[in-house]
Every structure is written in C-alpha cells, then in structure tokens.
Design a protein around this motif. Structure first.
Motif, PDB file in Angstrom:
ATOM      1  N   GLN A  47       0.832  -1.207   0.000  1.00 37.82           N
ATOM      2  CA  GLN A  47       0.000   0.000   0.000  1.00 37.82           C
ATOM      3  C   GLN A  47       0.870   1.262   0.000  1.00 37.82           C
ATOM      4  N   LEU A 247       0.148   0.569 -10.758  1.00 36.72           N
ATOM      5  CA  LEU A 247      -1.205   0.704 -10.224  1.00 36.72           C
ATOM      6  C   LEU A 247      -2.249   0.257 -11.251  1.00 36.72           C
ATOM      7  N   ARG A 250      -2.353  -3.357 -11.096  1.00 36.70           N
ATOM      8  CA  ARG A 250      -3.037  -3.805  -9.885  1.00 36.70           C
ATOM      9  C   ARG A 250      -4.544  -3.901 -10.117  1.00 36.70           C
ATOM     10  N   PHE A 251      -5.102  -2.869 -10.736  1.00 39.33           N
ATOM     11  CA  PHE A 251      -6.538  -2.830 -10.978  1.00 39.33           C
ATOM     12  C   PHE A 251      -6.890  -3.473 -12.319  1.00 39.33           C
ATOM     13  N   THR A 253      -7.290  -1.920 -14.804  1.00 35.35           N
ATOM     14  CA  THR A 253      -8.228  -0.992 -15.406  1.00 35.35           C
ATOM     15  C   THR A 253      -7.866   0.410 -14.911  1.00 35.35           C
ATOM     16  N   SER A 255      -9.666   3.902 -14.024  1.00 33.54           N
ATOM     17  CA  SER A 255     -10.884   4.670 -13.870  1.00 33.54           C
ATOM     18  C   SER A 255     -10.496   6.144 -13.808  1.00 33.54           C
ATOM     19  N   ASN A 258     -10.956   8.623 -10.746  1.00 38.57           N
ATOM     20  CA  ASN A 258     -10.414   8.237  -9.444  1.00 38.57           C
ATOM     21  C   ASN A 258      -8.929   7.908  -9.441  1.00 38.57           C
ATOM     22  N   GLY A 260      -5.246   7.789  -9.126  1.00 41.23           N
ATOM     23  CA  GLY A 260      -4.224   8.727  -8.655  1.00 41.23           C
ATOM     24  C   GLY A 260      -4.754   9.941  -7.918  1.00 41.23           C
ATOM     25  N   LEU A 261      -6.023   9.918  -7.556  1.00 45.39           N
ATOM     26  CA  LEU A 261      -6.632  11.079  -6.907  1.00 45.39           C
ATOM     27  C   LEU A 261      -5.987  11.328  -5.542  1.00 45.39           C
ATOM     28  N   PHE A 263      -2.876  11.799  -4.843  1.00 48.53           N
ATOM     29  CA  PHE A 263      -1.509  11.278  -4.687  1.00 48.53           C
ATOM     30  C   PHE A 263      -0.517  12.380  -4.370  1.00 48.53           C
TER      31      PHE A 263
END
Lengths: 331, 323
Positions: A47, A247, A250-251, A253, A255, A258, A260-261, A263
């Motif tokens: 994380q 990242l 990780r997803f 995908t 979006s 959202n 990197g919001l 960061f």
C-alpha cells in the motif's frame, strides 16, 4: 566536544529510523493481533509503494526548491494512454501479451517523462513558478483523461497484466506463512537505491542541493540551474509513469475520475515527514522512504484498531505537523 | 507418537472450540464516505444495520470502513481480509476493486457487491443494486402526465458515468413517446447542489418559457429550485428530483411546496439490505420458509424504484436519517 557532536549527528541521522521503530512497536500494540501478521505487513508495504515511488521523485523536486501538484493527474493520463496502447498492441500483434505489456509500460514511463519535462520546461524556460505550472498541468491532464474516457474507465484486455500487478517475487516461508515481496515494493526499493546514489554520490545530487538552497550562488558557481531543475521534474515524471504502470496493473483498469486522486498530497506529506525541507536545498531519499512507511503504518494501525476514517484523517494531519515541528526544534 | 499427540491436540481444540463458544460471524463492509447527501444517508443506514444486527444476534460482528477514494477502499478491503472476515460487503467507488474482490471470493469469503459493481462475473455470491432504469422511467412518466403531455422540459444530469447514462437515456426514451413535450437542453450538474444552481442560472438566461425541470436527484433539484426562486420568474410549474432526501419527502407529505409534488426512491438503505443478506447468507440461513428456497440466496437482486406522492410519502419518511 567532538564526541558530543558526533553523537548529535548520529541521533539526527538515525532519529527518523528510531521513530519508525517506535511507531512499529506502538502499531503492534494498538493493532494487536492483526498488525503484526506477515500478511498484513506485506499489505502495508504494498500500500505504501504506489505513492512511495512518486514521493521519491517528489523529493528531488522539493529539494530543488519546487513542488509538483500534477503527479496524480499525470498518473491517470499516462495510465490511460498506456492501457489504450497496450490494447492496440494486443490486437495488432495477435495476442502477444508480453509484447503488449512491455509496450504499454514503456509508453507510460516515456509519457511520464514527457509530462515531467513539460512541467520542467514551463518552469525553467517559461519562468512561471512551479506551484502555478503544476496546478495548471494537474487540471489539464486530469481533464484530458476524463475527456478521453468520457469520465469512464479503460479496461486492459491483457489478463497477464493483471496477474503481473498482483505478482510477487522472492517467496520464502516463515512457519506456515508464505512471505514474499510484491513487485511494487521491489520496484520502490530498487528505485530508492538508485535515486539515493544519484542524490548522495554524484555531481548532479550536489548541484541539486546547491540550486535548492541558494539558486543565485549556484548560478555564480557556474551551475546550470535550469538544467538541474528540469531534470528534477523529468525524474519525477518517470517515477509517476512507473507508479501508473504498477497501479494500472493492480486494478487492470484505469478509472479516469479516481485514478491517482490525491496522490500529490500523500507524496508531499511523506517527503516532508521524511525530513526534506519544504524550502529546498536539503533532503534524503531514505528519509522519504521512512516517511512513506510511517504514514501507511499509522493509517493501517488505526484501521486495524477500528478508528473512524474521519478521525484517521485528523491523526494524519497531526502527524504531518508534529513531525515537522520536532525536526524544527532539533535544528 | 508425536503425530498422535498432535492429532489429539487438534481434535481437542476443534471440539473444545465448537463447544466452548458459538461461531462468530465477522462481516466487513467497505463503502465510500459521505461526499453528498445520498451517500451520507447510505453511511447512516450502514451504521444502523450494524447496530441492529449486533443487538439482535450475538454471533454477528460487523465492521464498517468508509473510504474517500478507491485506493483507500482497496487498502480497507485488504485490512478486512487480514482480520479474517467471513463475509464482505463492497459498495465500490468504481470497478477498480475487481481484483481484490476476486481475491476475497477465492479465499472463501462470502461476497456481496453493490451498485457500481465489478467488471468480472462469478466472483461474488450476491449482487444488489437499485433499479436505475425504472428510477427515471417512473419519474419521467409521472412528470409527463403532470405536464399534460406537453410543454418545455429541462434536464440536469449527474456525473457522466454508466449509471447516469442509463438514467438519461431512459428519460429521453420516455420523452420521445410524447411529441408535444420538448426537451430543451441537457447539461450535467454532477450530482452537486452548487453546480446544479449554476446550470439552472444559465438555463434561465437562455430559455424564456420553461414548464418543468427534472434532475433525478434531490440535491440538484434543490439547487435548481434555488436559482429559480432567486430569478423571480413564475413560468416553471414543476420540479422533480429523486433519491428521497428527508426535507423533500417532508414537503411532499405536508404538501407545502407547490413546485414539488413527487419523488422517486433510490434507496440508500440498499447498504443495510446488503449487510442483512450477507449475514443471512454467510450463516447459511434462509430468507423465509414460504419462498421454497432450496439452498443459497438469490444471486442478483434489483431493488424497486417507487414513486412517492402525498398519499404514500409517510412510508418513506425517515426522521432519524441525517439528510
């Protein structure tokens, strides 16, 4: 006399590390029995690593006397482009996933570099203050991504990319628990070693500190301050591209509203907690790493203890101010 | 010998554990924190479900996690998995949570997913959602009837997103049935009261005769109505929102605002429903003997959207809810 000075320096050097250790013990108590579980510690490291990698680049930018608010938006933009490129390669190369991933990741890092370079050029050649430039590019890159996706998502068509995002290396066993290093953590540590070497052991690192602490004196000493500053933003851009790649995997995908919001705030906070001076001229990569882990450990510990998320934000704010206050007192 | 002892130990522990204490079911809930009125109500419903279930059933432990963004949400879910929850309820920020939800499901956690969903099939036990299509179809049909199937209509929509697309397309479809209703304009108000107020101010400058305004969201409806009141104009006859904010339902119930006569439910209690299904599902219990449920609970559940008017408004008025 010299003995006490040596002791003082020693404390200053390792003070942050001692604080991290103390925090770890505290977290083990407050977050008992969950915090100390190997599975949880691996989670905490993972994380930390996404904003952590950006914080490494941010350290360079802040040492140079600047700031970069655009990192989260740039991450969203380059991840969107990278995933689109990846899907295109996948179509064109007849389903060669390895090629597609290599292509996508290269695009993300290259575009990250380009975005950082754009910031750097506007700041050095355009002579606009960093806060304004990156405030502008933050808006530009966030809304470019929203426009591209119509505020929706870009899903990668490569299953392997998603597997890569969750994959781990160096697996070993502690008891019956399998412990391993997730790829993002490995990347964070390798990048930290490289950038720490660059900062502490090369001419560029010395120039960076000189430019940050007094640009005019540096200029009179024949340091090409524009070039030094430009590279700080460019290096930060490559860090952002790396985070975007990890990242997005990780997803699997992206979006666009959202991704990197926020960061930039986490990266700046970690850098400052790590002892880098907001005014520039002074800082350390390993300090930033400690700052990154401290922030995440605090949050994880409070989460495990079941504290309300709103109060967690309050604690985070207190820790940021408190740690800078302590550093100031020590000087 | 060692093996026998070990086996004996395990048996003792298992039996002792089973007799010593009843199984405790841990249910983890991860959802967005309150950024607007509707989600504020949803957070309140989650807390209410937690309190009610824990009061009525000692074997149930519920842990709520509210997150401001999707990265935090993924971290929250990871933390819940470390805490070894038996069931997981996820109200996703967006489909980025898919891989962590899949991990939870594969680890044997009972998974309930809401609303904005996950981008992969077969990685949850139950999917629960409100009915976005019926939400605006019922609203628009009612509005059309009130308008006498004629007149000028303005639309303020939410944040461009799959949910908003379904809602807006449905409205346009219904309007198409009535050639005398003219849809003047469609602009996004981002489910935000201030934004909606600005959009409405621009509409009022642009259009001289407006008969009705539909926002499909009460927050935005209140913003738009504010702009209309400030303008001092008298041409608009009806405003229709949606989502049933407390103050709006109260007005409908008391018939105190001539501009607002109806609302449509898009229940924030969907989260409480989901938590209940998670508890019932993870315990392997049944809903009700009369439904002839063989084993598991239904996999996809769509909660109805209902039209709220003066007659039934009191059924939808929750005075304890925050918004």
């Amino acid at each position: 006399m010299s003995a006490t000075t040596a002791k003082k320096i020693d404390l200053e050097k390792h003070g942050a590390l001692i604080a991290l250790g103390a925090l770890f013990v505290l977290a083990s108590v407050i977050g008992w029995p969950y915090f100390i579980r190997p599975e949880n510690l691996v989670n905490v490291m993972r994380q930390s690593s996404y904003t952590g990698i950006i914080a490494l680049g941010m350290t360079f930018v802040i040492i140079s006397g600047g700031i970069d608010l655009s990192v989260g938006a740039v991450a969203a933009f380059v991840a969107s482009c990278g995933v689109l490129f990846m899907n295109w390669v996948l179509q064109a190369a007849g389903g060669n996933e390895v090629l597609a991933i290599l292509g996508g990741v290269s695009v993300m890092i290259a575009l990250g570099f380009a975005a950082g370079a754009l910031n750097g050029l506007l700041i050095t050649k355009g002579k606009i203050v960093p806060f304004i430039v990156t405030l502008g590019t933050m808006s530009i890159f966030r809304y470019l991504s929203l426009q591209m996706a119509n505020a929706g998502e870009f899903a990668s068509q490569s299953q392997l990319y998603g597997t890569f995002g969750m994959s781990k290396i160096f697996e070993f066993k502690v008891g019956d628990q399998a412990i391993s290093l997730p790829i993002p953590v490995f990347t964070l540590l390798v990048l930290a070693a490289v950038l720490a070497f660059l900062l502490d052991n090369t001419r560029y690192g010395r120039y960076l500190c000189a430019v940050g602490s007094n640009a005019r004196v540096a200029q009179y000493s024949a340091v090409r301050i524009d070039r030094v500053r430009f590279w700080a933003y460019a290096i930060n851009g490559m860090c952002v591209g790396t985070t975007a790649a990890l990242l997005a995997a990780r997803f699997n995908t992206v979006s666009t509203p959202n991704f990197g919001l926020g960061f930039e705030m986490d990266a700046i906070a970690a850098t400052i907690i790590g002892g880098t001076a907001m005014a520039g001229g002074r800082g350390s990569i390993w300090g930033t790493i400690i700052g990154v882990f401290m922030l995440q450990i605090i949050q994880n510990m409070l989460n495990m203890a079941g504290l309300s998320p709103y109060l967690q934000g309050v604690v985070k704010g207190i820790v940021i101010i408190g740690s800078v206050y302590i550093q100031k007192q020590r000087q | 010998m060692k093996k026998v002892l070990l086996a004996l130990l395990i048996v003792t522990m298992v039996v002792g554990g089973a007799i010593g204490q009843a199984k405790v079911y841990k249910v983890g809930v991860s959802m967005p924190s309150a950024t607007h009125g509707w989600m504020g109500n949803a957070n309140w419903w989650a807390q209410r479900a937690e309190k009610d279930w824990e009061a009525r059933d000692k074997a149930v432990q519920i842990e709520l996690k509210f997150s401001g963004n999707v990265n935090q949400q993924v971290a929250d879910i990871e933390d819940l998995l470390v805490k070894k929850v038996d069931a997981l309820v996820v109200f996703p920020h967006d489909t980025s949570v898919t891989s962590i939800v899949e991990k939870a499901f594969n680890a044997g956690v009972y998974v309930v997913v809401l609303d904005r969903g996950v981008s992969k099939e077969g990685i949850y036990d139950i999917y629960i959602t409100n009915d976005d299509e019926a939400y605006t179809r019922k609203g628009m049909e009612w509005l059309a009837k009130q308008m006498g199937f004629k007149g000028n209509l303005l639309l303020i929509t939410g944040i461009p997103s799959p949910i908003d697309t379904i809602r807006t397309d449905t409205i346009k479809e219904v309007v198409k049935k009535y050639p005398n209703i003219k849809l003047l304009d469609v602009q996004p108000g981002d489910w935000n009261r201030q934004k909606s107020l600005t959009v409405m101010e621009n509409y009022l400058q642009k259009y001289k005769q407006i008969d009705a305004v539909y926002t499909a969201d009460d927050d935005m409806m209140l913003g738009a109505m504010q702009a209309y009141k400030e303008s001092g104009r008298k041409d608009i006859k009806l405003f229709l929102g949606g989502g049933c904010l407390k103050s709006v339902i109260k007005e409908i119930m008391d018939d105190s605002n001539p501009l607002v006569k109806a609302d449509v439910t898009y229940s924030p209690s969907v989260i409480a429903t989901s938590i209940s299904y998670a508890v019932i599902g993870v315990k392997g219990e049944k809903l009700n003997p009369n439904v002839y449920q063989v084993r598991a609970l239904p996999r996809r559940i769509i909660l109805p959207s209902e039209l709220v008017t003066r007659e039934n408004a009191k059924d939808f008025y929750v005075p304890e809810a925050p918004f």
